[in-house]
Design an enzyme around this catalytic site. Structure first.
Site, mmCIF file in Angstrom:
data_model
loop_
_atom_site.group_PDB
_atom_site.id
_atom_site.type_symbol
_atom_site.label_atom_id
_atom_site.label_comp_id
_atom_site.label_asym_id
_atom_site.label_seq_id
_atom_site.Cartn_x
_atom_site.Cartn_y
_atom_site.Cartn_z
ATOM 1 N N TRP A 325 11.222 -16.616 -7.003
ATOM 2 C CA TRP A 325 12.480 -16.797 -7.745
ATOM 3 C C TRP A 325 13.547 -15.848 -7.222
ATOM 4 O O TRP A 325 14.731 -16.194 -7.167
ATOM 5 C CB TRP A 325 12.237 -16.554 -9.238
ATOM 6 C CG TRP A 325 13.472 -16.634 -10.082
ATOM 7 C CD1 TRP A 325 13.991 -17.740 -10.697
ATOM 8 C CD2 TRP A 325 14.366 -15.557 -10.430
ATOM 9 N NE1 TRP A 325 15.137 -17.425 -11.393
ATOM 10 C CE2 TRP A 325 15.383 -16.087 -11.238
ATOM 11 C CE3 TRP A 325 14.392 -14.193 -10.129
ATOM 12 C CZ2 TRP A 325 16.421 -15.304 -11.766
ATOM 13 C CZ3 TRP A 325 15.419 -13.410 -10.630
ATOM 14 C CH2 TRP A 325 16.421 -13.963 -11.447
ATOM 15 N N HIS A 326 13.134 -14.647 -6.819
ATOM 16 C CA HIS A 326 14.102 -13.648 -6.381
ATOM 17 C C HIS A 326 14.714 -13.988 -5.027
ATOM 18 O O HIS A 326 15.842 -13.563 -4.745
ATOM 19 C CB HIS A 326 13.449 -12.266 -6.305
ATOM 20 C CG HIS A 326 13.314 -11.607 -7.644
ATOM 21 N ND1 HIS A 326 12.287 -11.886 -8.513
ATOM 22 C CD2 HIS A 326 14.085 -10.670 -8.257
ATOM 23 C CE1 HIS A 326 12.434 -11.158 -9.605
ATOM 24 N NE2 HIS A 326 13.513 -10.421 -9.482
ATOM 25 N N GLY A 327 14.015 -14.702 -4.190
ATOM 26 C CA GLY A 327 14.594 -15.020 -2.893
ATOM 27 C C GLY A 327 13.667 -15.828 -2.029
ATOM 28 O O GLY A 327 12.447 -15.745 -2.150
#
Length: 467
Positions: A325-327
């Site tokens: 989700w973060h990257g």
């Protein structure tokens, strides 16, 4: 438009003044906030406002249908459509090229080529945040936990509300929509505390986070081979406090700005480096995301209701997806796996962490947990596996000496004091400012605006804007 930009120092007072003028007229007031929110979002790239509107319209329509339907099969189809559309849009704009690269590298091992080309698209700012926010709405309706919002403008305001639109906190419909329906009241306490919270957040970002980055963190991570092992360690510690102050600073501004308009949002951080284990860390760090992953992913997978192996699988799957989700990069996947492994270990040792312990053992547990989290931040910050290897080789040299400036050590010391100050101490400081005569308060805040704007001229955007 960044919170720490001079443009926001003009934008937000205008929003407040018009909002105050329309305060007793419910419909114009809501439409004004909706227009301001879309203007705020379009200040980055106006083309992606259509994507935000599309996601909003789809979930508004599906929410109505989900509520009205009593056919279990149809309700499941509607909920599935919402999940597929929301995650599909997120996947195309954020993850398509990442998975394409993974597939291409994998096929090359067998001498094959992938015919597809990467998409030439920009990542829409805030898409990870507003996607999760909108998706939770339809899931909650599917679970019969909330009723749908019947007014499209109000629902659109829930999805796009500008203070938390770009980098959270992720606010759920059950927390936000009832506040739109209730009678709006803003006390002088709301205004004072909201204003103090905004400046507290800007201080975290502009003074603590950006100075740590500019005085040492960015330079050391750019060329780890040029620095001693001690400097590598100090820069990693600095990054831990940089990312905390950068992200929690954004949340503070979002919560404070919302409070000044009469909205109360849940806290997103609670001094995470006081945690005794990684499990506690995730109850203190990015709380709106960790609870979202718990309620909409970990528990539906089975949570801790099954055998130990199944629980471990659920934890790891949740954290892998949380990392992704973060990257769209391998280091974020590794970061998620790293935290998943430590959460599995922390769960097995949880009964010991709940025991009453002395001050010495408590300090030891916190130090150990901080350094475990520190290892995760190294994975989070590096730009490639080669970069990670270079950093680890620097640690292996066991070299001392420092090239870091006195300014870096001063910024790190100030960040430590700010983080470990109790909430009561911070509140007393805010009360002292609130007790000052109004002209003096105004002069103080105006002076801080000028200082923050001056420091922001060459400062980076908030770290979580990229997610």
């Amino acid at each position: 438009m960044n919170f720490n930009a001079p443009e926001f120092a003009l934008f937000f007072p205008v929003v407040l003044l018009v909002y105050a003028a329309l305060f007793k007229r419910e419909r114009p007031r809501e439409l004004w906030l909706l227009a301001a929110s879309y203007f705020f979002y379009m200040s980055w790239n106006w083309k992606y406002a259509g994507l935000l509107l599309l996601s909003t319209a789809i979930d508004f329509f599906l929410g109505q249908r989900l509520h009205d339907s009593h056919d279990p099969a149809q309700r499941k189809r509607l909920a599935t459509i919402s999940v597929v559309v929301n995650l599909g849009l997120l996947g195309v704009f954020k993850y398509f090229n990442f998975f394409l690269d993974v597939a291409r590298d994998s096929l090359q091992l067998f001498g094959r080529e992938l015919p597809f080309q990467p998409l030439d698209v920009l990542l829409p700012v805030g898409i990870s945040f507003y996607t999760f926010q909108s998706l939770s709405y339809t899931i909650d309706i599917y679970r019969r936990e909330i009723a749908p919002e019947k007014d499209f403008a109000r629902f659109a305001l829930f999805v796009s509300f500008f203070p938390q639109l770009v980098a959270g906190p992720i606010v759920r419909a059950v927390d936000f929509l009832p506040q739109l329906h209730g009678e709006r009241r803003i006390s002088s306490e709301d205004f004072r505390e909201g204003l103090f919270r905004i400046f507290r957040g800007l201080f975290k970002k502009v003074v603590l986070a950006d100075l740590l980055a500019n005085f040492g963190v960015d330079a050391v991570f750019a060329s780890p081979a040029s620095y001693s092992s001690l400097d590598l360690y100090l820069a990693l510690c600095g990054y831990a406090f940089q990312i905390y102050n950068d992200f929690s600073g954004y949340s503070d501004v979002a919560i404070g700005a919302s409070r000044m308009m009469g909205f109360k949002f849940p806290e997103n951080f609670n001094r995470p480096y006081l945690a005794q284990n990684v499990r506690e860390f995730w109850t203190r760090w990015h709380i709106s995301l960790s609870t979202w992953l718990r309620d909409y992913l970990y528990i539906p997978l089975g949570g801790n209701r099954g055998a130990k192996g199944r629980t471990s699988f659920n934890l790891m799957a949740t954290m892998l997806l949380g990392g992704l989700w973060h990257g769209a990069a391998m280091n974020f996947v590794l970061w998620g796996a790293y935290h998943g492994a430590w959460l599995m270990f922390a769960r097995s040792a949880d009964r010991h962490s709940r025991e009453q312990v002395g001050a010495g053992l408590l300090l030891w547990r916190r130090l150990v947990c901080f350094h475990v989290v520190l290892g995760g931040w190294l994975l989070f910050r590096v730009t490639s596996l080669e970069h990670l290897g270079e950093y680890l080789q620097g640690f292996a040299r066991f070299s001392a000496g420092t090239q870091l400036s006195a300014g870096y050590f001063a910024a790190l010391a100030l960040a430590l004091v700010a983080h470990f100050s109790s909430q009561a101490q911070i509140e007393r400081f805010g009360q002292r400012i609130a007790a000052l005569p109004a002209p003096l308060q105004g002069a103080l805040y105006a002076g801080l605006v000028l200082v923050f704007c001056a420091l922001t001229l060459q400062a980076p955007a908030f770290i979580y804007f990229q997610f």
